[in-house]
Design a protein around this motif. Structure first.
Motif, mmCIF file in Angstrom:
data_model
loop_
_atom_site.group_PDB
_atom_site.id
_atom_site.type_symbol
_atom_site.label_atom_id
_atom_site.label_comp_id
_atom_site.label_asym_id
_atom_site.label_seq_id
_atom_site.Cartn_x
_atom_site.Cartn_y
_atom_site.Cartn_z
ATOM 1 N N ILE A 123 -32.236 -84.721 -35.139
ATOM 2 C CA ILE A 123 -32.883 -84.583 -33.828
ATOM 3 C C ILE A 123 -34.387 -84.482 -34.090
ATOM 4 C CG2 ILE A 123 -32.355 -82.095 -33.751
ATOM 5 C CD1 ILE A 123 -32.113 -82.537 -30.652
ATOM 6 N N ALA A 124 -35.129 -85.467 -33.599
ATOM 7 C CA ALA A 124 -36.525 -85.630 -34.012
ATOM 8 C C ALA A 124 -37.475 -85.385 -32.843
ATOM 9 C CB ALA A 124 -36.729 -87.033 -34.585
ATOM 10 N N LEU A 125 -37.992 -84.159 -32.807
ATOM 11 C CA LEU A 125 -38.894 -83.744 -31.736
ATOM 12 C C LEU A 125 -40.285 -83.424 -32.310
ATOM 13 C CD1 LEU A 125 -39.223 -82.821 -28.769
ATOM 14 C CD2 LEU A 125 -38.232 -80.624 -29.419
ATOM 15 N N GLY A 131 -45.534 -78.824 -32.492
ATOM 16 C CA GLY A 131 -44.283 -78.180 -32.897
ATOM 17 C C GLY A 131 -43.839 -77.236 -31.796
ATOM 18 N N THR A 155 -41.950 -85.074 -37.835
ATOM 19 C CA THR A 155 -42.035 -84.360 -39.113
ATOM 20 C C THR A 155 -41.137 -83.134 -39.105
ATOM 21 O OG1 THR A 155 -43.637 -83.550 -40.728
ATOM 22 C CG2 THR A 155 -44.003 -82.842 -38.485
ATOM 23 N N SER A 158 -34.724 -81.878 -39.895
ATOM 24 C CA SER A 158 -33.519 -81.630 -40.673
ATOM 25 C C SER A 158 -32.603 -82.846 -40.576
ATOM 26 C CB SER A 158 -32.765 -80.424 -40.120
ATOM 27 O OG SER A 158 -33.598 -79.303 -40.073
ATOM 28 N N ALA A 357 -35.683 -70.121 -43.197
ATOM 29 C CA ALA A 357 -35.968 -71.314 -42.376
ATOM 30 C C ALA A 357 -35.851 -70.996 -40.891
ATOM 31 C CB ALA A 357 -34.995 -72.437 -42.725
ATOM 32 N N GLU A 366 -42.324 -66.164 -32.262
ATOM 33 C CA GLU A 366 -43.333 -66.007 -31.202
ATOM 34 C C GLU A 366 -42.924 -66.790 -29.955
ATOM 35 O OE1 GLU A 366 -44.105 -66.689 -34.403
ATOM 36 O OE2 GLU A 366 -44.860 -64.681 -34.853
ATOM 37 N N ARG A 370 -42.199 -65.351 -26.271
ATOM 38 C CA ARG A 370 -42.878 -65.921 -25.094
ATOM 39 C C ARG A 370 -41.876 -66.087 -23.954
ATOM 40 N NH1 ARG A 370 -47.255 -70.083 -24.116
ATOM 41 N NH2 ARG A 370 -45.988 -71.707 -23.223
HETATM 42 C C1 LIG Z 1 -36.323 -75.703 -42.021
HETATM 43 C C2 LIG Z 1 -36.842 -76.344 -40.787
HETATM 44 C C3 LIG Z 1 -36.066 -77.273 -40.119
HETATM 45 C C4 LIG Z 1 -36.566 -77.918 -38.978
HETATM 46 N N1 LIG Z 1 -35.808 -78.878 -38.390
HETATM 47 C C5 LIG Z 1 -36.310 -79.552 -37.312
HETATM 48 C C6 LIG Z 1 -35.556 -80.601 -36.723
HETATM 49 O O1 LIG Z 1 -34.430 -80.897 -37.122
HETATM 50 N N2 LIG Z 1 -36.120 -81.279 -35.692
HETATM 51 C C7 LIG Z 1 -37.346 -80.982 -35.189
HETATM 52 O O2 LIG Z 1 -37.776 -81.638 -34.262
HETATM 53 N N3 LIG Z 1 -38.097 -79.997 -35.754
HETATM 54 C C8 LIG Z 1 -37.603 -79.269 -36.797
HETATM 55 N N4 LIG Z 1 -38.334 -78.284 -37.393
HETATM 56 C C9 LIG Z 1 -39.678 -78.019 -36.897
HETATM 57 C C10 LIG Z 1 -39.759 -76.731 -36.104
HETATM 58 O O3 LIG Z 1 -39.109 -76.842 -34.858
HETATM 59 C C11 LIG Z 1 -41.251 -76.389 -35.940
HETATM 60 O O4 LIG Z 1 -41.765 -76.157 -37.233
HETATM 61 C C12 LIG Z 1 -41.478 -75.181 -35.064
HETATM 62 O O5 LIG Z 1 -41.162 -75.471 -33.713
HETATM 63 C C13 LIG Z 1 -42.930 -74.687 -35.138
HETATM 64 O O6 LIG Z 1 -43.819 -75.728 -34.965
HETATM 65 P P1 LIG Z 1 -45.028 -75.948 -36.005
HETATM 66 O O7 LIG Z 1 -44.449 -75.959 -37.365
HETATM 67 O O8 LIG Z 1 -45.796 -77.114 -35.573
HETATM 68 O O9 LIG Z 1 -45.899 -74.636 -35.891
HETATM 69 P P2 LIG Z 1 -47.012 -74.340 -34.758
HETATM 70 O O10 LIG Z 1 -46.473 -74.682 -33.421
HETATM 71 O O11 LIG Z 1 -48.290 -74.951 -35.157
HETATM 72 O O12 LIG Z 1 -47.133 -72.760 -34.877
HETATM 73 C C14 LIG Z 1 -47.777 -72.130 -35.992
HETATM 74 C C15 LIG Z 1 -47.683 -70.632 -35.786
HETATM 75 O O13 LIG Z 1 -48.337 -70.257 -34.571
HETATM 76 C C16 LIG Z 1 -47.431 -69.564 -33.728
HETATM 77 N N5 LIG Z 1 -47.681 -69.928 -32.348
HETATM 78 C C17 LIG Z 1 -47.740 -71.163 -31.805
HETATM 79 N N6 LIG Z 1 -47.985 -71.088 -30.491
HETATM 80 C C18 LIG Z 1 -48.083 -69.771 -30.192
HETATM 81 C C19 LIG Z 1 -48.299 -69.044 -28.990
HETATM 82 N N7 LIG Z 1 -48.442 -69.648 -27.799
HETATM 83 N N8 LIG Z 1 -48.350 -67.683 -29.057
HETATM 84 C C20 LIG Z 1 -48.192 -67.054 -30.238
HETATM 85 N N9 LIG Z 1 -47.978 -67.684 -31.402
HETATM 86 C C21 LIG Z 1 -47.914 -69.038 -31.379
HETATM 87 C C22 LIG Z 1 -46.057 -70.008 -34.167
HETATM 88 O O14 LIG Z 1 -45.052 -69.056 -33.819
HETATM 89 C C23 LIG Z 1 -46.240 -70.141 -35.677
HETATM 90 O O15 LIG Z 1 -46.123 -68.875 -36.266
HETATM 91 C C24 LIG Z 1 -37.854 -77.597 -38.503
HETATM 92 C C25 LIG Z 1 -38.626 -76.633 -39.161
HETATM 93 C C26 LIG Z 1 -38.133 -76.008 -40.279
HETATM 94 C C27 LIG Z 1 -38.968 -74.990 -40.978
#
Ligand SMILES: Cc1cc2nc3c(=O)[nH]c(=O)nc-3n(C[C@H](O)[C@H](O)[C@H](O)COP(=O)(O)OP(=O)(O)OC[C@H]3O[C@@H](n4cnc5c(N)ncnc54)[C@H](O)[C@@H]3O)c2cc1C
Length: 384
Positions: A123-125, A131, A155, A158, A357, A366, A370
């Protein structure tokens, strides 16, 4: 009258699965989890047990109606043996529920092999620039004769490295935020699609990776649900599958505490077993308490879903707190084992990295807070 008991069917399922998890999954977990090879043999066994079709249509091999408690029991119990493989029923349930919104042909092509444990799906979001703020995604779907051309990059996905196909979220050119975002079924061997592995600190067999789309053609038959409403349909499932992920982390932590209990009764220091020291025994009691509280919170979220009641905030609570208490419990189990706990000889360090993870995946702590705090301030379902 309140009851915290599972019904006889669920209890029977739990017992069968517990035996499978400790007999078949646990012995090979450490080695499996240390490689990036997806264990299709184990995955097939999950399919044979019917675990991958929970809540999916019977005509394709599923169990039929949605059964959130069964899903939670599956993830918690499988995680005693292998926390990575325990995520499979959540993944297939989440993605499968989206596929049921597709044409009969697309359903018939993809659902049977997923439910049988023969193929996987991603699932690619998430994108490099979006993120937590998922609706800021920039991947575009340009309309052309007979379908769309998808361009962008996904990016941290999984299953990207072992999947046959992915659900990809992309927006209509010129649209903003969540409006204009649609979901498409994209075979990963299509022209214009490339996948590349992303090294991670855990969840290695799950095949974490990036998916690049360079004008990849997607036929109109491969749209999921309604055009421009890609987010709405997936969010309805996300909010209860989060509680199943919480239970999965708890299952891994319970197994770790059990290993700590056994070791603490055998290991002697200063002429006494570790279990005779209150600092060890009391900390074991503390972690057992946190896990018990977190566990029932997850099941309550799933029960609310099962009985058609509002559950979004409780599911968010079940996604941020249980993974945290599970991580802390596993860390304690590692410490009880002294140097062995840190070594790769034991599975504890691996479980720690795999559970970590879920502090990020499927929405960070966070982002869950929210959701909960909004509910509190708008006097929604969370009362103080
Ligand atoms: C092991 C693993 C598997 C994954 N698998 C998938 C998958 O299958 N498909 C998919 O689409 N994605 C997947 N992801 C991605 C995952 O959904 C994102 O990493 C996650 O949603 C966070 O986005 P980001 O990494 O861009 O962090 P960011 O959104 O940049 O956030 C960075 C930090 O800032 C905090 N933050 C952001 N906004 C706020 C706010 N408004 N208030 C307070 N704090 C905030 C976050 O909590 C985090 O600590 C996976 C990630 C991991 C680690």
């Amino acid at each position: 009258m309140v009851s915290f008991a599972f019904d006889s069917e669920h209890e029977e399922f739990r017992k069968t699965l517990e035996s499978f998890s400790t007999r078949v999954l646990l012995p090979g977990y450490r080695d499996r989890a240390a490689t990036t090879d997806f264990p299709f043999d184990i995955y097939k066994k999950l399919g044979d047990l019917g675990i991958l079709g929970i809540g999916l249509p019977e005509e394709f091999g599923g169990t039929g109606d949605e059964d959130p408690i069964l899903l939670g029991l599956a993830t918690e119990t499988l995680a005693y043996g292998d926390v990575n493989m325990a995520s499979a029923p959540v993944q297939i349930g989440l993605v499968g529920s989206q596929l049921t919104l597709c044409t009969p042909e697309v359903q018939a092509r993809y659902l049977p092999p997923l439910i049988a444990g023969e193929e996987t799906i991603a699932i690619a979001l998430t994108e490099p620039g979006s993120g937590s703020d998922a609706s800021a995604l920039t991947t575009t779907a340009n309309p052309v004769d007979g379908g769309w051309l998808l361009t962008g990059e996904k990016t941290a996905i999984s299953w990207a490295m072992n999947a046959t196909v992915a659900l990809v979220y992309a927006r209509e050119p010129g649209s903003t935020r969540s409006t204009g975002v649609s979901c498409f079924v994209v075979p990963l061997d299509s022209d214009g699609v490339t996948t590349s592995h992303m090294p991670g600190m855990g969840c290695l067999p799950i095949g974490w990776g990036s998916i690049k789309l360079d004008g990849a053609f997607v036929p109109s038959s491969h749209l999921v649900g309604e055009y421009g409403r890609g987010f709405q349909s997936v969010m309805a499932h996300f909010d209860f599958s989060r509680a199943a992920l919480g239970l999965m982390c708890i299952g891994a932590a319970k197994q770790s505490l059990e290993e700590a209990r056994i070791y603490s009764e055998q290991r002697e220091t200063f002429g006494n077993t570790l279990s005779s020291y209150q600092s060890i025994a009391f900390e074991l009691a503390e972690h057992a308490t946190y896990l018990e509280g977190a566990r029932w919170m997850c099941y309550r979220a799933l029960w609310l879903r099962q009985t058609g009641q509002p559950h979004t905030s409780l599911a968010s609570m079940s996604k941020w707190w249980p993974p945290l208490v599970a991580k802390n419990a596993i860390e304690f189990a590692m410490r009880v084992h002294g140097n062995l706990g840190y070594s790769t000889e034991l599975p504890l360090q691996q479980r720690y990295r795999d559970v970590m993870a879920y502090l990020v995946a499927d929405g960070t702590s966070e982002i869950q807070k929210r959701i909960i705090s909004k509910d509190i301030y708008t006097r929604g379902t969370v009362s103080l």
